[in-house]
Design a protein around this motif. Structure first.
Motif, PDB file in Angstrom:
ATOM      1  N   TYR A 100      61.134  78.956   3.364  1.00 10.22           N
ATOM      2  CA  TYR A 100      61.632  78.913   4.736  1.00 10.22           C
ATOM      3  C   TYR A 100      60.501  78.480   5.669  1.00 10.22           C
ATOM      4  O   TYR A 100      59.389  79.021   5.602  1.00 10.22           O
ATOM      5  N   ALA A 101      60.795  77.532   6.536  1.00  8.04           N
ATOM      6  CA  ALA A 101      59.824  77.083   7.543  1.00  8.04           C
ATOM      7  C   ALA A 101      60.506  77.082   8.915  1.00  8.04           C
ATOM      8  O   ALA A 101      61.511  76.385   9.108  1.00  8.04           O
ATOM      9  N   TRP A 102      59.967  77.855   9.855  1.00  4.48           N
ATOM     10  CA  TRP A 102      60.530  77.976  11.202  1.00  4.48           C
ATOM     11  C   TRP A 102      59.663  77.193  12.190  1.00  4.48           C
ATOM     12  O   TRP A 102      58.442  77.164  12.075  1.00  4.48           O
ATOM     13  N   SER A 103      60.316  76.599  13.187  1.00  5.14           N
ATOM     14  CA  SER A 103      59.563  75.866  14.206  1.00  5.14           C
ATOM     15  C   SER A 103      60.313  75.909  15.534  1.00  5.14           C
ATOM     16  O   SER A 103      61.539  76.098  15.573  1.00  5.14           O
ATOM     17  N   ALA A 104      59.555  75.746  16.626  1.00  2.00           N
ATOM     18  CA  ALA A 104      60.114  75.690  17.975  1.00  2.00           C
ATOM     19  C   ALA A 104      59.113  74.944  18.845  1.00  2.00           C
ATOM     20  O   ALA A 104      57.915  74.878  18.512  1.00  2.00           O
ATOM     21  N   PRO A 105      59.549  74.376  19.958  1.00  2.00           N
ATOM     22  CA  PRO A 105      58.622  73.614  20.806  1.00  2.00           C
ATOM     23  C   PRO A 105      57.633  74.485  21.560  1.00  2.00           C
ATOM     24  O   PRO A 105      56.734  73.955  22.220  1.00  2.00           O
ATOM     25  N   THR A 106      57.784  75.812  21.495  1.00  4.43           N
ATOM     26  CA  THR A 106      56.852  76.705  22.174  1.00  4.43           C
ATOM     27  C   THR A 106      56.709  77.998  21.385  1.00  4.43           C
ATOM     28  O   THR A 106      57.631  78.409  20.673  1.00  4.43           O
ATOM     29  N   VAL A 132      65.457  76.355  18.229  1.00  3.84           N
ATOM     30  CA  VAL A 132      64.660  76.832  17.098  1.00  3.84           C
ATOM     31  C   VAL A 132      65.191  76.162  15.832  1.00  3.84           C
ATOM     32  O   VAL A 132      66.412  76.103  15.620  1.00  3.84           O
ATOM     33  N   THR A 133      64.293  75.640  15.012  1.00  4.38           N
ATOM     34  CA  THR A 133      64.688  74.917  13.803  1.00  4.38           C
ATOM     35  C   THR A 133      64.235  75.674  12.556  1.00  4.38           C
ATOM     36  O   THR A 133      63.087  76.113  12.477  1.00  4.38           O
ATOM     37  N   LEU A 134      65.144  75.809  11.607  1.00  8.26           N
ATOM     38  CA  LEU A 134      64.840  76.406  10.307  1.00  8.26           C
ATOM     39  C   LEU A 134      65.008  75.342   9.230  1.00  8.26           C
ATOM     40  O   LEU A 134      66.058  74.718   9.125  1.00  8.26           O
ATOM     41  N   THR A 135      63.955  75.145   8.417  1.00  5.63           N
ATOM     42  CA  THR A 135      64.004  74.241   7.272  1.00  5.63           C
ATOM     43  C   THR A 135      63.945  75.081   5.995  1.00  5.63           C
ATOM     44  O   THR A 135      63.026  75.886   5.818  1.00  5.63           O
ATOM     45  N   VAL A 136      64.937  74.908   5.130  1.00  5.84           N
ATOM     46  CA  VAL A 136      65.016  75.663   3.882  1.00  5.84           C
ATOM     47  C   VAL A 136      64.862  74.682   2.720  1.00  5.84           C
ATOM     48  O   VAL A 136      65.548  73.655   2.665  1.00  5.84           O
ATOM     49  N   THR A 137      63.962  75.013   1.800  1.00  6.52           N
ATOM     50  CA  THR A 137      63.682  74.139   0.660  1.00  6.52           C
ATOM     51  C   THR A 137      63.915  74.890  -0.651  1.00  6.52           C
ATOM     52  O   THR A 137      63.426  76.008  -0.830  1.00  6.52           O
ATOM     53  N   GLU A 138      64.671  74.248  -1.547  1.00  5.51           N
ATOM     54  CA  GLU A 138      64.895  74.761  -2.898  1.00  5.51           C
ATOM     55  C   GLU A 138      64.211  73.816  -3.877  1.00  5.51           C
ATOM     56  O   GLU A 138      64.423  72.594  -3.835  1.00  5.51           O
ATOM     57  N   THR A 139      63.395  74.358  -4.767  1.00  9.49           N
ATOM     58  CA  THR A 139      62.726  73.561  -5.799  1.00  9.49           C
ATOM     59  C   THR A 139      63.368  73.857  -7.155  1.00  9.49           C
ATOM     60  O   THR A 139      63.586  75.017  -7.500  1.00  9.49           O
ATOM     61  N   TYR A 140      63.690  72.808  -7.905  1.00  9.34           N
ATOM     62  CA  TYR A 140      64.347  72.999  -9.203  1.00  9.34           C
ATOM     63  C   TYR A 140      63.908  71.885 -10.151  1.00  9.34           C
ATOM     64  O   TYR A 140      63.250  70.909  -9.747  1.00  9.34           O
ATOM     65  N   THR A 141      64.267  72.040 -11.444  1.00  7.57           N
ATOM     66  CA  THR A 141      63.883  71.080 -12.470  1.00  7.57           C
ATOM     67  C   THR A 141      65.106  70.352 -13.002  1.00  7.57           C
ATOM     68  O   THR A 141      66.125  70.961 -13.318  1.00  7.57           O
ATOM     69  N   SER A 142      64.999  69.044 -13.080  1.00  3.14           N
ATOM     70  CA  SER A 142      66.043  68.222 -13.688  1.00  3.14           C
ATOM     71  C   SER A 142      65.395  67.384 -14.776  1.00  3.14           C
ATOM     72  O   SER A 142      64.588  66.497 -14.493  1.00  3.14           O
ATOM     73  N   GLY A 143      65.757  67.686 -16.025  1.00  5.82           N
ATOM     74  CA  GLY A 143      65.074  67.027 -17.132  1.00  5.82           C
ATOM     75  C   GLY A 143      63.622  67.452 -17.129  1.00  5.82           C
ATOM     76  O   GLY A 143      63.301  68.630 -17.147  1.00  5.82           O
TER      77      GLY A 143
END
Length: 309
Positions: A100-106, A132-143
């Protein structure tokens, strides 16, 4: 969910092998393609292993879904932390394993994961709605390839800087009052209609404009009472020098307010204020003199007998 292609036993019979050759021959020798995200997510290589497959098969992996972002109060205050909580779902990876990565202009964020504390900075003109912006990242394996699904979601949080807004509000009102050229309508434009004070103040200023001209003034904010349940009082040192401009005053008698007479008065100009619709409004205006008030002083401020000793 990981989907892997592998043989089920030690060998394959000749008949079954021929059937598979006929049915699947067209696809022999082709290379599997990397999966793509859905629902607004993006896929990219790199990162450490999260959900997905540890084997050599191809994986179809749906990106996370941000269901909601909820603030811990109806508005945020500059310099004061407010909790932000996201509800996130993912079909293949547990929510606490996502990044999870949170960000805002202030401001700044403290904490990690789906629940953080945001402390807004004072570099924003308020009242304001801050994204307010939330960026969610999922890491997984394919092959044998590590991929990522990334999604973004935003939420609007209303932001106030109440001490500054209240001080400025009171000074704007008193500054307009101190300029005899400013109409009563303009002077009371930031009074809420939900208080009787707007009608009373309009009447007082109308009388003041008829009887007096303000020659000079001095205004300085001196304090704000702690807000409670959306209400507070703002105190401003105020000093006015004025002259009677009519032989027929409406706020006092001719004896108490003779034509062309000049007097000065100073004290605490204090306003009551209410928080409505995302901002502060004036409710009532009052004056406490630094000395016993004369009839001239009472007329100047529109003070009636029961309003002040």
């Amino acid at each position: 969910m990981s989907l892997r292609l592998r043989s089920g036993g030690r060998g394959i019979g000749l008949g079954l092998a021929l059937v598979l050759l006929v049915l699947g021959g067209a696809g022999c020798g082709s290379s599997p393609s990397s999966p793509t995200g859905s629902g607004g997510g993006t896929n990219s290589g790199g990162g450490s292993s999260g959900g997905g497959s540890a084997g050599g098969g191809t994986v179809t992996n749906a990106p996370p879904v941000v269901k909601s972002i909820v603030a811990g109060a109806d508005h945020a205050e500059v310099g004061t932390g407010i909790t932000l909580t996201a509800t996130v779902e993912d079909a293949e990876t547990a929510a606490d394993k996502l990044a999870y990565a949170w960000s805002a202009p202030t401001g700044t964020f403290s904490g990690t994961g789906a629940a953080v504390t945001w402390t807004p900075g004072n570099d924003v003109q308020t009242p304001a709605d801050v994204t307010v912006t939330l960026t969610v990242t999922e890491t997984y394996t394919s092959g044998s390839t590590q991929l990522q699904n990334t999604v973004k979601e935003t939420a609007s949080v209303h932001l106030n800087n109440s001490p500054k807004e209240l001080a400025d509000l009171s000074l704007r009102f008193l500054g307009n009052f101190a300029d005899s050229r400013v109409s009563p309508d303009t002077c009371v434009s930031e009074f809420t209609t939900n208080c009787s004070g707007k009608t009373d103040e309009f009447s007082d200023i109308t009388g003041n404009r008829h009887d007096f001209v303000i020659l000079s003034s001095s205004l300085r904010n001196t304090g704000i009472d702690p807000p409670s349940k959306g209400k507070t009082t703002v105190h401003t040192f105020c000093a006015f020098t004025s002259r009677v401009i009519t032989t027929e005053p409406v706020t006092c008698s001719k004896a108490d307010c003779p034509f062309n007479s000049v007097q000065s008065v100073q004290g605490d100009c204090f306003t009551t204020n209410v928080y409505e619709q995302g901002r502060w409004w004036l409710c009532e205006s009052h004056f406490n003199g630094a000395r016993t008030l004369t009839a001239f002083d009472r007329a100047f401020f529109g003070i009636r007998g029961s309003d002040h000793p």
